[in-house]
Write an enzyme that holds these catalytic residues in place. Sequence first.
Site, PDB file in Angstrom:
ATOM      1  CB  ALA A 177      14.989  -9.629   2.296  1.00 37.89           C
ATOM      2  CB  THR A 178      15.401  -9.869   7.589  1.00 35.34           C
ATOM      3  OG1 THR A 178      15.395  -8.498   7.977  1.00 35.34           O
ATOM      4  CG2 THR A 178      16.658 -10.205   6.828  1.00 35.34           C
ATOM      5  CG  ASN A 228       8.495  -6.161   1.902  1.00 36.32           C
ATOM      6  OD1 ASN A 228       7.328  -6.014   2.246  1.00 36.32           O
ATOM      7  ND2 ASN A 228       9.411  -6.718   2.699  1.00 36.32           N
ATOM      8  CE1 TYR A 246       2.505   2.274   6.219  1.00 33.20           C
ATOM      9  CE2 TYR A 246       0.163   1.983   6.640  1.00 33.20           C
ATOM     10  CZ  TYR A 246       1.374   1.495   6.185  1.00 33.20           C
ATOM     11  OH  TYR A 246       1.450   0.210   5.681  1.00 33.20           O
ATOM     12  CE  LYS A 289       2.936   1.240   2.782  1.00 32.51           C
ATOM     13  NZ  LYS A 289       4.011   0.466   2.105  1.00 32.51           N
ATOM     14  N   PRO A 297      -2.280  -4.661   0.902  1.00 33.16           N
ATOM     15  CG  PRO A 297      -0.510  -5.856   1.797  1.00 33.16           C
ATOM     16  CD  PRO A 297      -0.830  -4.615   1.039  1.00 33.16           C
ATOM     17  N   GLY A 298      -4.587  -5.193   3.629  1.00 37.08           N
ATOM     18  CA  GLY A 298      -5.168  -4.639   4.846  1.00 37.08           C
ATOM     19  C   GLY A 298      -4.454  -5.233   6.052  1.00 37.08           C
TER      20      GLY A 298
HETATM   21  C1  8X3 Z   1      -1.196  -1.950   6.923  1.00 38.83           C
HETATM   22  C2  8X3 Z   1      -2.666  -1.920   6.854  1.00 38.83           C
HETATM   23  O1  8X3 Z   1      -4.808  -1.070   7.891  1.00 38.83           O
HETATM   24  O2  8X3 Z   1      -2.876  -1.195   9.336  1.00 38.83           O
HETATM   25  O3  8X3 Z   1      -0.627  -1.351   5.824  1.00 38.83           O
HETATM   26  O4  8X3 Z   1      -2.989   0.527   7.685  1.00 38.83           O
HETATM   27  S1  8X3 Z   1      -3.336  -0.848   7.979  1.00 38.83           S
END
Ligand code: 8X3
Length: 255
Positions: free
Chosen positions: A15-16, A88, A154, A158, A184-185
Amino acid sequence: MDNKFKPDIVAITGATGDFGRAFCKRFDEIGCRLLLWGRSSDKLQDLQDSLKSDTLYVTCDMTDMQAVKDTWNNLPNEWKAIDVLVNNAGGALGQEPAFEADVNDWETMIDVNVKALAVLTHMVLPGMTQRKRGHVINIGSIAGSYPYPGGHVYCAVKAFVKQFSLALRADLIGENVRVTNIEPGMAETQFSLVRFKGDKNKADAVYADTAPLTAEDVAESVFWAATLPEHVNINRIELMPTTQGPGGLGVKRFG
Ligand code: 8X3
């Protein structure tokens, strides 16, 4: 639409952070009660002081699954009746090639982005299905669909979030519980500063001379999906800056 949904309690992890604060602010504007999850009680206290609505904050280390379970179990019953869970908390650590990456970074990314998200969702779902009311909003990433150099774990975590979200939908048909993955990008936040472990030059270079998304842009997507009439489920929202797009496949040329 006149039958928009107004959530009562919205729980937001991380949240922060920049996204988290923007999400809190957006739901605060319509008077939702906010359950704030974070690591630092000082930052949580500051955030709480900045909000008008009724809030409760809890401190939790999202790399510790027992802590995630205990934090949930120790909540007052009233605050367990959440309408929206925004998963989040998460992020990237490092962008070296896989063969040079720090395995501890990999473990932390898997713990926070995958395990904590799944464990907390598991704690929250039974109440939502009993109440026949709820919405799990996961903060995924374009990295879950488009791999890139140095993205390795990463991108993979995702991708987990994307497929976990869709698979939850399969189980929740008929329960009146919604699931959305927001992807999001490039967004200008502390994301890159964390990824590059405080190296401001590297972090700033990511956003230099372009027009990235803001945390508020992403908050608007989360808020839109959460406040649609209850019969509407947004499965995924993939949003990028206008100045970002897929880059194609890499090729090694000899000579
Ligand atoms: C963040 C977007 O493009 O840096 O989740 O992986 S990116």
